[in-house]
Design an enzyme around this catalytic site. Structure first.
Site, short mmCIF file in Angstrom:
data_model
loop_
_atom_site.label_atom_id
_atom_site.label_comp_id
_atom_site.label_asym_id
_atom_site.label_seq_id
_atom_site.Cartn_x
_atom_site.Cartn_y
_atom_site.Cartn_z
N VAL A 17 0.83 -1.21 0.00
CA VAL A 17 0.00 0.00 0.00
C VAL A 17 0.86 1.26 0.00
O VAL A 17 0.56 2.24 -0.69
CB VAL A 17 -0.97 -0.01 1.20
CG1 VAL A 17 -1.78 1.27 1.23
CG2 VAL A 17 -1.89 -1.23 1.13
N LYS A 207 -13.01 -4.41 10.88
CA LYS A 207 -13.67 -3.45 9.99
C LYS A 207 -15.10 -3.19 10.44
O LYS A 207 -15.58 -2.06 10.40
CB LYS A 207 -13.63 -4.00 8.56
CG LYS A 207 -12.21 -4.05 7.99
CD LYS A 207 -12.15 -4.91 6.73
CE LYS A 207 -10.75 -4.92 6.12
NZ LYS A 207 -10.61 -5.92 5.05
#
Lengths: 429, 429
Positions: A17, A207
């Site tokens: 990322v 999440k």
């Protein structure tokens, strides 16, 4: 700092990322500057080893991210190291202590330490962006916090882990069993050597805790997320799901009602008429129910260098243009813990697959147990006969409370002719 | 004005969406104030007649919206009257001239006058929010402008008109023909007495022009949107679509390539594997392709009092918290017109339904024409024989350029045995 001065960015972590983010900032520099009205300037980056293939000319390199966080002159620290604690948490704390802002893709850290960090940001004047922590490139955090700000949200649920969705999709497409597909996914690099974090639902739980906090204006509560993974889903279940008009998906589901709040991760049978049934492979999708907007569904790539970089940069653009606010949509002091819904009260329809010895009277025993627990059968699939062999019997039952269902399951498991029992929730629309 | 002072709101228009917005501001006042850090105060409202059923206590009522726009003390004028010109445009201009901000659900006005209004806002210091103009409650404007700000967008397409989607969905579910379903939709209030605005694609064109401007950083260009509606879609086409594995949807499609930009509204065959195929009834959905994020899909209710009010209030919350920026993501002076892609160069696969007199040699003639135009057939459906009667023959052809396809269509229409021809694009993934 005038508005046209650059936003000075320091990136901690140059893995997948981090690399994607460096590329995006480099490739789209002109576009970003035009849209933000000021340049987004990468001034520093930290990693154990400096990658040779990244456009890092003119960027100060640090081998020690803590050193960078402490000493470097930046406006925002982008944390892409990962892990709930350790270096990631250290550098984020350091940046916030210095009154700087933070952007992170780190769901574990936010899920476990988000409230402490939000408090620190409020005290010191920084801001925290974590769009990349849920749903990869899908702008779900912004949508919940801003786009649906006029709504009371009663439910937020989704397919939040691309690895599980890839495995389940591949199992269905190929008819192969879990262990086989997992091994292949590991060989291909789609699943980790230790896959537990993904397939046991931990990642989805992180999440979901973040989404629930935003949706229901409550403090993060990762410890209350009930969590089941997909290890026990067999090729047989996938096949029966198909036959019954469902897809099996690992869902994170958070809902709030008069009874309280529930946050759960579990594999579920999703009806084909439901948008989540068609979300396949590495895609993620999140369904939100708001009292004014009704149902919205956001879908997109849930991971990967480029989609996640897109989310990281969206947060940077918000910081660059001053589109900022409290971390979880409200000041930490205003977030209100909600009571947990009573255990066993959750209502759902269920799929039950029994492995039974094909003997006379088995079915009457099972039906008797269900009746005794007031669980009402909807349909049953039993094919052919194989006297005294073990055969599958599949049933679906109408919506019932979880306590009744689990009571019935316990009694069915105790029957001598039942060798195995699989229970999967059927998600209602 | 300190941050804790109320955001003073004046609403022009108290119809469906105006009423929904008044209710939302009233019902969620406490929630909104907590999230914005300041109250959202409805101070004035204008309509020809004051509705008795809205919570308007303490709200100054104006029978003349122009009067309200000119004289009232507000921070933001919410325009919910509708229409590209007339009162709607007058009150918005007045508010912006006064340096106030504007929130609107008016796609016709934005599509036709958005640039002029954005310029005025820039000159006078106000802001314009138009989340409610596209996709009802779906936060698509915010997503394009902010959530995907790190991307170059190459394509944005969607189901943007709930009336058309309702008609097409009902045609499929019931097997009934267009005129019949339209008449019912009108009787039920789902379609207007003059349905042309919806079913001929004008409404979709307005919304597409807005999305294209945001996605491609170009000035609004409603005049370049090529527009076909759904009047010619027959029950027969819907049935064949089903058989071939498609759903027929009215799409707005904007794409940009080296060739230039294309913005088109047309009914298309959408493969079942494509998320848009499963968007039914009053729902809208928008697909975006960004160079980093890849494909995202946003789905939700495309119209109605409450979803649209949700979008209006999202804009108000942004204004209340200072999350503002240039109307179309960039200052008007920086938006750059793009060349139109050359006519006829568009590539697509197609569905062709012929009505032919069942005579020997017809098919050879059609095949010969396709071959002459280098259009390559994929499959053909012709059932049974009814010598000398008119029967349908359905073909799909592989991707070809539009000029070739239209050339072939012209020649096929000229064949003596062909009495009718229907041509529908097949959308590729």
């Amino acid at each position: 700092m005038t508005k046209a001065s650059p936003l000075k960015i320091a990136i901690a972590g140059l893995g997948t990322v981090g690399g994607g983010t460096v590329h995006l900032l480099h490739d789209q520099a002109e576009l970003l500057a035009a849209r933000a009205g000021r340049p987004l300037a990468l001034v520093a980056a930290a990693a154990l080893v400096k990658p040779a293939d990244l456009p890092l000319d003119g960027v100060t390199f640090f081998a020690d991210a803590r050193d960078m966080a402490k000493t470097c002159d930046y406006d925002v620290l982008v944390e892409l190291i990962g892990g709930a604690k350790g270096i990631a948490l250290d550098v984020v704390r350091t940046a916030l202590e210095r009154g700087k802002s933070v952007v992170t893709a780190n769901k574990a850290m936010i899920a476990h330490n988000g409230i402490e960090l939000a408090r620190l940001a409020e005290a010191k004047g920084g801001n925290i962006g974590f769009e990349a922590s849920v749903g990869g490139g899908i702008p779900i955090i912004k949508s919940l916090r801003e786009g649906l700000a006029g709504n009371r949200v009663s439910k937020v649920m989704g397919i939040l882990n691309g690895t599980c969705n890839y495995i389940l999709t591949t199992m269905r497409d190929s008819g192969r069993d879990f262990a086989d597909v997992l091994a292949e996914a590991q060989a291909l690099g789609y699943a980790e050597a230790d896959p537990s974090f993904d397939i046991d639902g931990t990642d989805t739980a992180h999440k979901l805790a973040i989404l629930a906090s935003l949706a229901f204006a409550m403090p993060l509560d990762i410890d209350s997320v009930a969590c089941e993974g997909i290890r026990n889903i067999s090729a047989l279940d996938i096949r029966y799901a198909d036959e019954l008009g469902y897809r099996i998906k690992l869902l994170g589901v958070a809902s709030v009602s008069d009874q309280g709040v529930e946050t759960r991760v579990y594999p579920a049978m999703v009806p084909l008429a439901f948008p989540l049934a068609h979300v396949s492979g590495p895609f993620n999708a999140i369904v939100t129910e708001g009292d004014f907007v009704g149902r919205t569904v956001l879908e997109g790539r849930g991971a990967g260098a480029r989609p996640t970089a897109s989310a990281v940069v969206a947060d940077l653009m918000d910081l660059a243009t001053g589109r900022v606010g409290p971390t979880f949509g409200l000041p930490v002091g205003v977030l209100k813990a909600l009571p947990a819904a009573p255990a066993g009260a959750h209502r759902s329809a269920y799929y039950i697959r029994l492995m039974v010895r094909d003997e006379p009277g088995v079915f009457a025993d099972v039906a008797g147990v269900l009746k005794a627990h007031k669980v009402s059968m909807e349909q049953i699939i039993q094919r052919g006969r194989s006297p005294s062999e073990v055969v599958p019997v599949v049933m679906t039952v109408h919506e019932t409370d979880e306590a009744s269902m689990l009571g019935a399951v316990k009694s069915i498991r105790a029957l001598a002719s039942v060798t195995d029992l699989q229970l999967i929730r059927i998600e209602s629309l």
